[in-house]
Design a protein around this motif. Structure first.
Motif, PDB file in Angstrom:
ATOM      1  N   GLY A 152       0.838  -1.056   0.038  1.00 25.50           N
ATOM      2  CA  GLY A 152       0.179   0.136   0.074  1.00 25.50           C
ATOM      3  C   GLY A 152       0.703   1.241   0.055  1.00 25.50           C
ATOM      4  N   ALA A 153       1.851   1.187   0.840  1.00 21.84           N
ATOM      5  CA  ALA A 153       2.912   2.419   0.936  1.00 21.84           C
ATOM      6  C   ALA A 153       3.487   2.577  -0.574  1.00 21.84           C
ATOM      7  CB  ALA A 153       3.890   2.372   1.785  1.00 21.84           C
TER       8      ALA A 153
ATOM      9  N   VAL B 168       4.720   5.568  -5.022  1.00 27.71           N
ATOM     10  CA  VAL B 168       4.825   5.578  -6.351  1.00 27.71           C
ATOM     11  C   VAL B 168       3.582   5.550  -7.323  1.00 27.71           C
ATOM     12  CG1 VAL B 168       6.049   3.927  -8.210  1.00 27.71           C
ATOM     13  CG2 VAL B 168       6.920   4.027  -5.812  1.00 27.71           C
ATOM     14  N   GLY B 169       2.708   4.781  -7.048  1.00 30.65           N
ATOM     15  CA  GLY B 169       1.682   4.678  -8.275  1.00 30.65           C
ATOM     16  C   GLY B 169       0.873   6.076  -8.073  1.00 30.65           C
ATOM     17  N   ASP B 170       0.547   6.397  -6.971  1.00 31.02           N
ATOM     18  CA  ASP B 170      -0.509   7.772  -6.672  1.00 31.02           C
ATOM     19  C   ASP B 170       0.336   8.781  -6.759  1.00 31.02           C
ATOM     20  OD1 ASP B 170      -2.737   8.961  -6.134  1.00 31.02           O
ATOM     21  OD2 ASP B 170      -2.738   8.807  -3.907  1.00 31.02           O
TER      22      ASP B 170
ATOM     23  N   ILE C 294       0.713   8.845 -10.713  1.00 31.78           N
ATOM     24  CA  ILE C 294      -0.809   9.580 -11.228  1.00 31.78           C
ATOM     25  C   ILE C 294      -0.749  11.148 -10.854  1.00 31.78           C
ATOM     26  CG2 ILE C 294      -3.153   9.750 -10.202  1.00 31.78           C
ATOM     27  CD1 ILE C 294      -3.077   6.729  -9.864  1.00 31.78           C
ATOM     28  N   ASP C 295      -0.258  11.555  -9.556  1.00 30.86           N
ATOM     29  CA  ASP C 295      -0.246  12.748  -9.286  1.00 30.86           C
ATOM     30  C   ASP C 295       0.784  13.544  -9.792  1.00 30.86           C
ATOM     31  OD1 ASP C 295      -2.441  12.874  -7.870  1.00 30.86           O
ATOM     32  OD2 ASP C 295      -1.624  12.772  -6.106  1.00 30.86           O
ATOM     33  N   GLY C 296       2.163  12.859  -9.842  1.00 33.12           N
ATOM     34  CA  GLY C 296       3.544  13.385 -10.491  1.00 33.12           C
ATOM     35  C   GLY C 296       3.672  13.409 -11.889  1.00 33.12           C
ATOM     36  N   PHE C 297       3.195  12.455 -12.528  1.00 33.12           N
ATOM     37  CA  PHE C 297       3.616  12.248 -14.156  1.00 33.12           C
ATOM     38  C   PHE C 297       2.339  13.062 -14.717  1.00 33.12           C
ATOM     39  CE2 PHE C 297       3.197  10.212 -18.157  1.00 33.12           C
ATOM     40  CZ  PHE C 297       4.321  10.851 -18.780  1.00 33.12           C
TER      41      PHE C 297
END
Length: 664
Positions: free
Chosen positions: A605-606, A611-613, A617-620
């Protein structure tokens, strides 16, 4: 009264009580609320007796009582299968539930959740009755999930305690793991048989004996073996088999009445009942039976050993339940389905007695459950002592008490079995006899005999807090009120006599009829019947056999260690510290689950969050899109200057580019 109406009364009477008390209990008051719930279960119990007598006369019912949905030939319905197996389960469930309901009046008298608790246990009883009466896999699954849901509510009944919330979540998740396999098994049944009703599945099961199914790669697996193992994985969760057993000891966080109801006759025995009901399928797969045998044997011995190091009186009885469920499972694995159900019935009586007796002692100790703070209670609580002694002797298997007949019958069946793994199972169930006797009488001696240790416990003792959050005790203990002791006496009576009264029809005779199927390829039960020469001869054989002497050795060892030389257990624990640490940490199952599954889930989850969120998602996508738009806007600001000669120059470049392209 029409029998079909009577069938409906059995589950609906507790349901009506649960709904009325759940919705209107505060207005009705405590007394009327518990009376309504008790009357509902009592009506169900009386109806179950009538049904049992009707089934005993040869009347069997298999039909729908309500159609829920239908699409073409596919029908989802509520249906009942009333046969000897169902009739026996109805008696066990309703009798134990009735005793627990009466007992709850005294045990929960000081609890603020008194009314809600009665509603929950009545709803629990309804769920279990729907499970055992079902004639199709859909209704079986409904009852299966309903008992899981209500047990979640009951284990976490004390909502302000973190340990209770952790325990009910643990029970819920462990059962979901098992239920995933259970759903896969049901899905495979519907996919290949085209129906969810038991009868046609059992009739046509032989046609699929050689069928295979592709699971991974090109490998082909026997269809019935896969179905049976998937169904049994569901039973592993519900009936707390290794490695899905971890939820059951922690479920002691719930009030003692629900500990008795869950662990004696209802939820944990649902898996045993289900496998016995599915005997026509399991008999066609030796691989599945072998798997069942090995899993059950492992629990019977190794989970029982954990009871030796427990100091919480309820946890000792809980680990005893795990061990005895292992015995029942071994019986199923060697095709002694009747023996497994027989042990389920006898165990329901003496295990409910032990849980309720433990609760009676806890009441006297002002809700301190630590046996190290007890001792010498025998003279203060004679009824509790003698009934618990009867329950312990029955659990150990001393003739003529109930546990002797069911336990020794299982051991004999395992000895005669030819199923792969039966040798390991025989070693486990015979060794488990000594272990059972030792932890059972360790409990008796630490609680009711020896020095009165409770007098030296201060009221603020750390371990003197329990399910009600009460501290230590400064007054002399006394016998529990009649609403507690009457159920103890009522359960002690069958714990003494139900074994020798019922072994002949249930194990030797053909009382179960077609409700249990045993293949001629599995001769263990047939050999046991051939060697049967009556109750007296069986008891004589029992006292000359190894298990009886192992039981006496276990009792004698507990007597020596906890009454004659009470300083020895601590010295032995120090001498074998690594082994003691292993047992005290319950073979590190919980540590592994917390580290690998819970810890792994948290780390996953972390990772997905960071990485994912955040990064992807937010960063890229989100921030990246904003940055691209910002860069584009910054560039366009230079082009959109507002000067006419800039625009004219741009137009000239555009015309030049177009002419160049056209010329080519």
């Amino acid at each position: 009264m029409d029998m079909k109406t009577l069938y409906l009364i059995v589950p609906l009477a507790p349901l009506v009580g649960a709904i009325v008390v759940g919705l209107f209990g505060p207005k009705l008051g405590r007394a009327l609320s518990h009376r309504l719930c008790i009357v509902g279960v009592a009506v169900s119990f009386v109806a179950s007796i009538v049904i049992w007598r009707d089934v005993n006369a040869g009347h069997v019912f298999n039909g729908d009582v309500y159609t829920w949905a239908q699409s073409g030939e596919f029908k989802l319905a509520v249906g009942f299968l009333i046969d000897p197996l169902t009739a026996l389960m109805l008696l066990v469930v309703t009798f134990v539930s009735l005793m627990v309901h009466i007992y709850t009046i005294g045990y929960m008298a000081d609890d603020d959740g008194y009314i809600l608790f009665f509603s929950y246990i009545s709803l629990f009883t309804f769920s279990m009755l729907m499970l055992v009466m079902s004639n199709n896999f859909l209704q079986l699954f409904f009852g299966w999930e309903a008992v899981g849901l209500v047990s979640y509510l009951l284990i976490g009944f004390y909502k302000t305690r973190e340990s209770a919330i952790y325990a009910n979540l643990k029970a819920f998740l462990a059962n979901r793991v098992g239920d995933f396999g259970f759903v896969l098994g049901i899905a495979l049944v519907y996919t290949h048989f085209g129906t969810l009703y038991y009868a046609p599945v059992f009739v046509h099961a032989g046609e699929f004996a050689a069928a295979t199914v592709n699971l991974l790669g090109a490998a082909q697996w026997p269809l019935l073996a896969v179905i049976c193992i998937c169904l049994f994985i569901g039973a592993m969760g519900k009936s707390a088999q290794v490695p899905l057993h971890v939820w059951l000891p922690d479920s002691m966080e719930g009030p003692t009445p629900i500990s008795a109801l869950i662990h004696a006759a209802t939820m944990v025995t649902a898996g045993i009942f289900m496998v016995a009901r599915m005997s026509p399928l399991f008999e066609l797969s030796d691989a599945a039976l072998s798997f069942v045998t090995v899993i059950g044997a492992t629990g019977a011995l190794f989970l029982g050993i954990l009871g030796i190091v427990q100091n919480d009186i309820k946890r000792v009885v809980a680990y005893s339940t795990l061990s005895q469920l292992g015995y029942m499972t071994v019986a199923l694995g060697v095709s002694d389905y009747a023996g497994g159900i027989f042990h389920l019935m006898t165990h329901a009586c003496f295990k409910a007695l032990l849980f309720l007796g433990a609760g009676s002692a806890i009441i006297a100790m002002h809700h301190d459950q630590d046996m190290r703070n007890m001792g010498g209670l025998r003279k203060y609580m004679p009824i509790t002592y003698w009934t618990m002694l009867i329950g312990s002797v029955a659990l150990v298997g001393i003739p003529p008490f109930a546990g002797f007949f069911s336990k020794d019958a299982i051991i004999e069946a395992v000895y005669a079995s030819t199923i792969p793994g039966h040798g390991y199972a025989y070693f486990a169930v015979v060794s488990g006899v000594f272990v059972t006797a030792f932890y059972s009488f360790r409990l008796i001696f630490m609680t009711f005999h020896g020095e009165e240790r409770f007098r030296s416990v201060p009221a603020h003792a750390e371990h003197g807090h329990d399910e009600h959050g009460h501290g230590g005790h400064g007054v002399e203990p006394r016998e529990s009120p009649w609403v507690v002791t009457v159920p103890l006496i009522a359960l002690a009576i069958p714990s003494v006599c139900i074994g020798w009264m019922t072994i002949d029809p249930t194990l030797i005779g053909d009382w179960f009829g077609n409700s249990i199927v045993v293949s001629s390829a599995h001769p263990a039960v047939a050999e046991f019947r051939e060697e049967w020469h009556g109750v007296a001869a069986f008891m004589l054989h029992g006292v000359a056999a190894l298990p009886f002497w192992l039981a006496l050795a276990g009792i004698a060892t507990a007597w020596y260690l906890y009454l004659v030389r009470p300083e020895l257990p601590a010295r032995i624990a120090d001498a074998v510290r690594p082994l003691y640490t292993l047992l005290d940490n319950k073979y590190y199952f919980d540590r592994f689950n917390d580290w690998f599954f819970a810890g792994g889930a948290r780390k996953l989850g972390a990772f997905l969050s960071n990485v994912g969120d955040r990064s992807i998602i937010d960063g890229f996508f989100v921030n990246g899109t904003a940055k691209v738009i910002g860069w584009t806007a910054a560039l366009m600001r230079h082009i959109q200057s507002g000067y006419v000669y800039h625009y004219a120059f741009t137009m000239i470049l555009g015309v030049f580019a177009l002419l160049t392209w056209w010329t080519r």
